[in-house]
Motif scaffolding. Structure first.
Motif, PDB file in Angstrom:
ATOM      1  N   GLU A 263       6.387 -29.486  68.653  1.00 45.87           N
ATOM      2  CA  GLU A 263       6.801 -29.770  67.278  1.00 45.87           C
ATOM      3  C   GLU A 263       5.728 -30.564  66.533  1.00 45.87           C
ATOM      4  N   ARG A 264       5.083 -31.469  67.252  1.00 47.99           N
ATOM      5  CA  ARG A 264       4.001 -32.255  66.653  1.00 47.99           C
ATOM      6  C   ARG A 264       2.803 -31.344  66.325  1.00 47.99           C
TER       7      ARG A 264
ATOM      8  N   LEU B 233       2.986 -28.168  65.609  1.00 49.18           N
ATOM      9  CA  LEU B 233       3.380 -27.356  64.451  1.00 49.18           C
ATOM     10  C   LEU B 233       3.319 -28.186  63.170  1.00 49.18           C
ATOM     11  N   GLU B 234       3.665 -29.453  63.281  1.00 52.35           N
ATOM     12  CA  GLU B 234       3.603 -30.340  62.109  1.00 52.35           C
ATOM     13  C   GLU B 234       2.163 -30.431  61.594  1.00 52.35           C
TER      14      GLU B 234
ATOM     15  N   THR C 213       7.870 -29.151  60.602  1.00 54.99           N
ATOM     16  CA  THR C 213       8.459 -29.124  61.943  1.00 54.99           C
ATOM     17  C   THR C 213       9.917 -28.692  61.847  1.00 54.99           C
TER      18      THR C 213
END
Lengths: 196, 196
Positions: free
Chosen positions: A179-180, A182-183, A189
């Motif tokens: 998720e990080r 993708l952020e 996210t």
């Protein structure tokens, strides 16, 4: 072929594989994990190899169904992809991380097993790449290379699987890491609100 | 204990593990991969488990030695870390990707195997985190969270190992991915010149 019976045999295969390991997997042990006799299993599947191939086909089919997200919004599709990869099923019935890892180790010796893992990998990368492409086009995501993000997400998922099995680590740790990533790559996210 | 003999037994264990798989690994087959008799192997190692633990200890020790980089510049240390993880040894003698993957799948059943993989993981993450910390302090790298970068690099290395075994993919593909991650996170890749 009676679908209910083969479904039960395939589920029992996963359970037996997880419990006894690839090397100690026998038709007898698979039968013990189900309500079906060894003779009936032999009637449906000639060899242990046939059964394992059917098990992998079923796994791919179910994963594909999980990924077949109704949503059209790429942000929802990405969130649903992560759920499919990182959330254990509610019944726990189709979670065979150790068994799956053992099958991966068999791939160099069994062409049909390797083909199935290549198919699974291809599917995962295609799904992520298409979500990223659509999200960038719709300006929900920042400019990014869809193929590179897909490979990154897929390789991290491969690594997360290993960490679950070899280290006993909670898959949520890898999900957090993804998720990080993708952020930073997409500026978004799955934790964030779609309508935010 | 005669170091030369135990070294030869340990190398033969890796070869036999890679060749026959964990399930079919016997003292006899290990003996066949070396110039040492089965009796002599039994004299040095009571059980197959003892031998596998010694094999993993040796693997960790050699990897640690490879990582014990003389350089003080964090950029050189990072390049040398990637070489240690992604470059096959010249002799090919200590590359056992399939055997290692099988041992990872054994970790849930063997505490001492799991402990060794946890130790290896801890070492890898510590090395990367310390390089990132030093590089940020020295302003060679952009501001970054050392622990997060370490976990990302390590999880990608776990994933790359799986991809080599299950998909037959060249490890260079994952290395390329890791270098791109480092470029985005640290503003530097091992491809770039240290003095540039």
């Amino acid at each position: 072929m009676d679908t209910e019976t083969t479904d039960e045999i395939i589920t029992a295969t996963g359970r037996a594989l997880q419990k006894y390991g690839y090397a100690n997997l026998t038709m007898q042990r698979i039968a013990e994990e189900s309500s079906i006799t060894t003779a009936a299993i032999h009637y449906h599947f000639d060899t242990k190899e046939d059964l394992l191939n059917a098990f992998l086909d079923d796994l791919i089919k179910r994963f594909e169904a999980q990924l077949a997200c109704e949503a059209r919004d790429p942000r929802e599709r990405l969130a649903s992809f992560l759920d499919a990869v990182y959330t254990p099923s509610e019944t726990g019935d189709d979670d065979f991380p150790v068994g799956l890892m053992e099958l991966k180790a068999q791939a160099p010796y069994h062409n049909r097993v390797r083909e199935r893992f290549l198919e699974l990998d291809d599917m995962m990368q295609s799904v992520v790449a298409s979500i990223v492409r659509d999200g960038v086009d719709a300006e929900h995501f920042e400019e990014a290379n869809p193929g590179e993000v897909a490979r990154l997400v897929t390789t991290l998922s491969n690594g997360g699987h290993t960490r679950t099995v070899a280290l006993g680590e909670n898959p949520a740790r890898t999900r957090q890491l993804v998720e990080r990533v993708l952020e930073l790559r997409l500026g978004w996210t799955p934790n964030s609100e779609v309508d935010a």
